[in-house]
Design a protein around this motif. Structure first.
Motif, PDB file in Angstrom:
ATOM      1  N   ILE A 149       0.851  -1.193   0.000  1.00 48.59           N
ATOM      2  CA  ILE A 149       0.000   0.000   0.000  1.00 48.59           C
ATOM      3  C   ILE A 149       0.884   1.240   0.000  1.00 48.59           C
ATOM      4  CG2 ILE A 149      -1.749   1.273   1.289  1.00 48.59           C
ATOM      5  CD1 ILE A 149      -2.737  -1.387   2.383  1.00 48.59           C
ATOM      6  N   THR A 150       0.664   2.094  -0.978  1.00 53.82           N
ATOM      7  CA  THR A 150       1.469   3.311  -1.098  1.00 53.82           C
ATOM      8  C   THR A 150       0.746   4.554  -0.599  1.00 53.82           C
ATOM      9  OG1 THR A 150       0.681   3.622  -3.372  1.00 53.82           O
ATOM     10  CG2 THR A 150       2.731   2.391  -3.069  1.00 53.82           C
ATOM     11  N   ASP A 151      -0.591   4.493  -0.473  1.00 53.51           N
ATOM     12  CA  ASP A 151      -1.322   5.686  -0.043  1.00 53.51           C
ATOM     13  C   ASP A 151      -2.694   5.278   0.486  1.00 53.51           C
ATOM     14  OD1 ASP A 151      -2.069   8.349   0.381  1.00 53.51           O
ATOM     15  OD2 ASP A 151      -2.942   8.505  -1.616  1.00 53.51           O
ATOM     16  N   VAL A 152      -3.084   5.863   1.619  1.00 55.23           N
ATOM     17  CA  VAL A 152      -4.438   5.733   2.159  1.00 55.23           C
ATOM     18  C   VAL A 152      -5.057   7.122   2.097  1.00 55.23           C
ATOM     19  CG1 VAL A 152      -5.866   5.089   4.131  1.00 55.23           C
ATOM     20  CG2 VAL A 152      -3.769   3.817   3.636  1.00 55.23           C
ATOM     21  N   ALA A 153      -6.004   7.311   1.191  1.00 55.69           N
ATOM     22  CA  ALA A 153      -6.502   8.649   0.878  1.00 55.69           C
ATOM     23  C   ALA A 153      -7.613   9.121   1.797  1.00 55.69           C
ATOM     24  CB  ALA A 153      -6.989   8.693  -0.579  1.00 55.69           C
ATOM     25  N   VAL A 154      -8.120   8.285   2.682  1.00 54.26           N
ATOM     26  CA  VAL A 154      -9.223   8.678   3.565  1.00 54.26           C
ATOM     27  C   VAL A 154      -8.848   8.359   4.995  1.00 54.26           C
ATOM     28  CG1 VAL A 154     -11.022   8.384   1.819  1.00 54.26           C
ATOM     29  CG2 VAL A 154     -10.347   6.431   3.228  1.00 54.26           C
ATOM     30  N   THR A 155      -9.603   8.947   5.906  1.00 53.94           N
ATOM     31  CA  THR A 155      -9.419   8.671   7.326  1.00 53.94           C
ATOM     32  C   THR A 155     -10.724   8.142   7.894  1.00 53.94           C
ATOM     33  OG1 THR A 155      -8.706   9.587   9.441  1.00 53.94           O
ATOM     34  CG2 THR A 155     -10.072  10.994   8.042  1.00 53.94           C
ATOM     35  N   ASP A 156     -10.708   7.752   9.148  1.00 58.85           N
ATOM     36  CA  ASP A 156     -11.875   7.122   9.755  1.00 58.85           C
ATOM     37  C   ASP A 156     -13.085   8.043   9.717  1.00 58.85           C
ATOM     38  OD1 ASP A 156     -10.838   4.500  10.932  1.00 58.85           O
ATOM     39  OD2 ASP A 156      -9.378   5.945  11.665  1.00 58.85           O
ATOM     40  N   VAL A 213     -11.116   8.128  -4.498  1.00 63.64           N
ATOM     41  CA  VAL A 213     -10.027   7.200  -4.224  1.00 63.64           C
ATOM     42  C   VAL A 213      -9.956   6.931  -2.719  1.00 63.64           C
ATOM     43  CG1 VAL A 213      -7.546   6.828  -4.359  1.00 63.64           C
ATOM     44  CG2 VAL A 213      -8.745   7.938  -6.240  1.00 63.64           C
ATOM     45  N   LEU A 214      -9.925   5.657  -2.358  1.00 58.13           N
ATOM     46  CA  LEU A 214      -9.795   5.264  -0.958  1.00 58.13           C
ATOM     47  C   LEU A 214      -8.356   4.923  -0.604  1.00 58.13           C
ATOM     48  CD1 LEU A 214     -12.986   3.027  -0.623  1.00 58.13           C
ATOM     49  CD2 LEU A 214     -12.730   5.447  -0.065  1.00 58.13           C
ATOM     50  N   LEU A 215      -7.699   4.131  -1.442  1.00 57.94           N
ATOM     51  CA  LEU A 215      -6.292   3.803  -1.200  1.00 57.94           C
ATOM     52  C   LEU A 215      -5.654   3.324  -2.497  1.00 57.94           C
ATOM     53  CD1 LEU A 215      -6.067   0.402  -0.992  1.00 57.94           C
ATOM     54  CD2 LEU A 215      -7.265   0.869   1.123  1.00 57.94           C
ATOM     55  N   ALA A 268      -2.833   0.633   6.248  1.00 58.06           N
ATOM     56  CA  ALA A 268      -1.854   1.662   6.583  1.00 58.06           C
ATOM     57  C   ALA A 268      -0.803   1.710   5.488  1.00 58.06           C
ATOM     58  CB  ALA A 268      -1.213   1.381   7.940  1.00 58.06           C
ATOM     59  N   LYS A 269      -0.269   2.865   5.249  1.00 60.51           N
ATOM     60  CA  LYS A 269       0.744   3.042   4.223  1.00 60.51           C
ATOM     61  C   LYS A 269       1.971   2.210   4.559  1.00 60.51           C
ATOM     62  CE  LYS A 269       3.364   6.614   1.807  1.00 60.51           C
ATOM     63  NZ  LYS A 269       3.639   8.075   1.706  1.00 60.51           N
ATOM     64  N   GLY A 270       2.417   1.426   3.582  1.00 63.86           N
ATOM     65  CA  GLY A 270       3.595   0.599   3.761  1.00 63.86           C
ATOM     66  C   GLY A 270       3.291  -0.850   4.060  1.00 63.86           C
ATOM     67  N   THR A 271       2.080  -1.157   4.454  1.00 63.10           N
ATOM     68  CA  THR A 271       1.733  -2.549   4.733  1.00 63.10           C
ATOM     69  C   THR A 271       1.510  -3.308   3.429  1.00 63.10           C
ATOM     70  OG1 THR A 271      -0.610  -1.976   4.938  1.00 63.10           O
ATOM     71  CG2 THR A 271       0.701  -1.993   6.956  1.00 63.10           C
ATOM     72  N   ALA A 314      -0.565  -5.782   1.184  1.00 63.57           N
ATOM     73  CA  ALA A 314      -1.936  -6.258   1.021  1.00 63.57           C
ATOM     74  C   ALA A 314      -1.952  -7.562   0.240  1.00 63.57           C
ATOM     75  CB  ALA A 314      -2.779  -5.212   0.295  1.00 63.57           C
ATOM     76  N   GLN A 315      -2.845  -8.433   0.616  1.00 63.10           N
ATOM     77  CA  GLN A 315      -3.024  -9.706  -0.059  1.00 63.10           C
ATOM     78  C   GLN A 315      -4.461  -9.832  -0.545  1.00 63.10           C
ATOM     79  OE1 GLN A 315      -1.840 -12.734   2.694  1.00 63.10           O
ATOM     80  NE2 GLN A 315       0.340 -12.239   2.552  1.00 63.10           N
ATOM     81  N   PRO A 316      -4.686 -10.616  -1.598  1.00 67.89           N
ATOM     82  CA  PRO A 316      -6.051 -10.766  -2.113  1.00 67.89           C
ATOM     83  C   PRO A 316      -7.002 -11.287  -1.041  1.00 67.89           C
ATOM     84  CG  PRO A 316      -4.465 -11.635  -3.693  1.00 67.89           C
ATOM     85  CD  PRO A 316      -3.705 -11.322  -2.446  1.00 67.89           C
ATOM     86  N   GLY A 317      -8.149 -10.634  -0.919  1.00 67.97           N
ATOM     87  CA  GLY A 317      -9.145 -11.024   0.069  1.00 67.97           C
ATOM     88  C   GLY A 317      -8.973 -10.374   1.420  1.00 67.97           C
ATOM     89  N   GLN A 318      -7.891  -9.669   1.633  1.00 61.48           N
ATOM     90  CA  GLN A 318      -7.671  -9.024   2.925  1.00 61.48           C
ATOM     91  C   GLN A 318      -8.579  -7.808   3.062  1.00 61.48           C
ATOM     92  OE1 GLN A 318      -3.641  -7.766   3.513  1.00 61.48           O
ATOM     93  NE2 GLN A 318      -4.065  -6.733   5.452  1.00 61.48           N
ATOM     94  N   VAL A 319      -9.305  -7.707   4.189  1.00 59.06           N
ATOM     95  CA  VAL A 319     -10.195  -6.581   4.446  1.00 59.06           C
ATOM     96  C   VAL A 319      -9.365  -5.388   4.892  1.00 59.06           C
ATOM     97  CG1 VAL A 319     -12.140  -5.746   5.808  1.00 59.06           C
ATOM     98  CG2 VAL A 319     -12.082  -8.131   5.055  1.00 59.06           C
ATOM     99  N   LEU A 320      -9.497  -4.289   4.178  1.00 56.74           N
ATOM    100  CA  LEU A 320      -8.717  -3.096   4.469  1.00 56.74           C
ATOM    101  C   LEU A 320      -9.540  -2.020   5.169  1.00 56.74           C
ATOM    102  CD1 LEU A 320      -6.786  -2.875   1.089  1.00 56.74           C
ATOM    103  CD2 LEU A 320      -6.038  -3.931   3.230  1.00 56.74           C
ATOM    104  N   MET A 321     -10.851  -1.978   4.929  1.00 52.72           N
ATOM    105  CA  MET A 321     -11.739  -1.019   5.591  1.00 52.72           C
ATOM    106  C   MET A 321     -13.178  -1.419   5.316  1.00 52.72           C
ATOM    107  SD  MET A 321     -11.572   2.376   3.150  1.00 52.72           S
ATOM    108  CE  MET A 321      -9.781   2.453   3.204  1.00 52.72           C
ATOM    109  N   MET A 322     -14.088  -0.804   6.052  1.00 56.90           N
ATOM    110  CA  MET A 322     -15.514  -0.979   5.820  1.00 56.90           C
ATOM    111  C   MET A 322     -16.071   0.319   5.262  1.00 56.90           C
ATOM    112  SD  MET A 322     -16.168  -4.082   6.622  1.00 56.90           S
ATOM    113  CE  MET A 322     -17.955  -4.052   6.630  1.00 56.90           C
TER     114      MET A 322
END
Length: 393
Positions: free
Chosen positions: A111-118, A127-129, A281-284, A286-294
């Motif tokens: 993940i290079t960018d997370v464009a939104v916050t909680d 764009v979300l991430l 989070a930026k830098g983590t 990601a794998q297919p199927g992994q939940v990143l946000m709701m």
């Protein structure tokens, strides 16, 4: 002897004389005289002799009227309330519901960018991430090169086909030329035969004409064979063209897949709503199927679990007053959208199996979907408590 007469005098006293009251009664009586005899007191008309209410009503008629009026008003209010309550069904087993969206990764990457916050509101398509796309860019370029090579192969085969058609035309002309020469040779051979029979031509001339005929016949056969060979080569070129077209389709499919994979490096909002429960989070990685946000859409409704005994008069389209615990000073309006075809327990993870064991009848609850007439201009999220009141009459 003298004591006995005194005793008889007391015993023979007149019966009509009033007897003296006890000392305590003399002090508490209404009136007494010096000779300790009771004096009767005459009752007045405004004093009740038995202490009943009529005497109180006579003494305080206005207060009695007010009390009677209040009692009548209370009775009327209870009657009106009971009649009005029959027109409504309500429940406190109701919540805000929505079709929440799980935002997850479809590809591997960092993940290079997370464009939104909680809890940030976002519009549809925002764009979300983003996920690192360098590898996918290279795959797309490679796929594009494969498409270009396949198209070049098709162009080459098409050029060869054009040249082959020209060869076929030339072979056809050679066949025509050989056919003309053969026809002339046949005529010469026939004429020389006739002249030889008349004696005006020599044997050598006749043999030469026959030889020319055989040579022209061979030339025609060769031209025909050459023409057939050129035509068969055209079929080969057409087969090569189809093969090149198939390779082009495969290359284009690879290109589309690479382009689609590249688009998955940028995750966008499917609809307007709020991003919540963000775990990316930026830098983590990601794998297919992994939940990143709701993601909670703005389109919400009320899911009210009414008792099955409340559904007799409940129909889609009936108006509903919606009270939300988070906004006690506001009342929202909606209507019934639909009633679930079955109780809530029937669709639970472990539905009740009443055919086994002892059975205890329990009033079931049936989910009813209630939608807002106008989009509420307040924040609403799944799980918030609601009290809907449905007008059924």
């Amino acid at each position: 002897m003298d004591a006995k007469p005194e005793k008889n005098e007391r015993e023979t006293a007149p019966a009509d004389e009033p007897r003296a009251l006890p000392r305590s009664d003399q002090q508490s009586g209404p009136e007494t005289r010096g000779d300790d005899k009771r004096v009767e007191v005459k009752q007045t008309d405004d004093t009740p002799s038995d202490g009943n209410a009529p005497g109180l009503v006579r003494r305080h008629p206005y207060i009695a009227a007010i009390v009677a009026t209040l009692v009548l008003l209370v009775i009327a209010a209870v009657v009106i309330w009971s009649i009005n309550a029959r027109q409504y069904e309500w429940t406190d087993d109701a919540f805000i519901d929505a079709r929440t969206v799980t935002i997850g990764a479809e590809i591997n990457g960092r993940i290079t960018d997370v464009a939104v916050t909680d809890n940030q509101p976002v519009e549809a398509g925002a764009v979300l991430l983003r996920i690192d796309d360098s590898d996918f860019q290279a795959s797309l370029k490679q796929a594009e090169a494969g498409v270009a090579a396949a198209r070049a192969d098709i162009a080459n085969v098409q050029a060869q086909t054009v040249a082959q058609n020209a060869k076929i035309d030339a072979a056809g002309k050679q066949v025509a030329q050989a056919q003309a020469a053969l026809d002339f040779a046949k005529s010469e051979d026939q004429r020389n035969r006739e002249l030889l029979a008349k004696g005006t031509a020599t044997q050598q001339q006749a043999q030469q004409a026959a030889s020319t005929l055989r040579q022209d016949q061979a030339a025609l056969d060769t031209a025909n064979a050459n023409a057939e060979a050129e035509k068969s080569q055209l079929a080969v070129l057409r087969a090569q063209e189809k093969s090149a077209e198939a390779k082009l389709q495969q290359a284009e499919a690879t290109e589309d897949q690479a382009r689609t994979t590249l688009t998955r490096t940028t995750i966008t909002a499917p609809v307007a709503g709020h991003a919540t429960n963000i775990t990316a989070a930026k830098g983590t990685y990601a794998q297919p199927g992994q939940v990143l946000m709701m993601f909670v859409p703005e389109d919400v409704w009320v899911k009210a679990n009414f008792k099955e005994t409340q559904l007799d008069l409940m129909r889609p389209g009936q108006p509903v007053d919606i009270a939300i615990d988070a906004y006690p000073e506001k009342t929202f309006h909606g209507h019934i959208d639909s009633v679930q075809a079955g109780s809530g327990t029937a669709f639970s993870l472990l539905p009740a199996e009443n055919a086994t064991g002892n059975f205890v009848k329990v009033v079931q609850r049936v989910p009813v979907k209630i939608v807002f007439d106008q989009p509420p201009n307040v924040y609403l999220g799944p799980g918030m408590s609601v009290v809907p009141t449905v007008k059924v009459r």
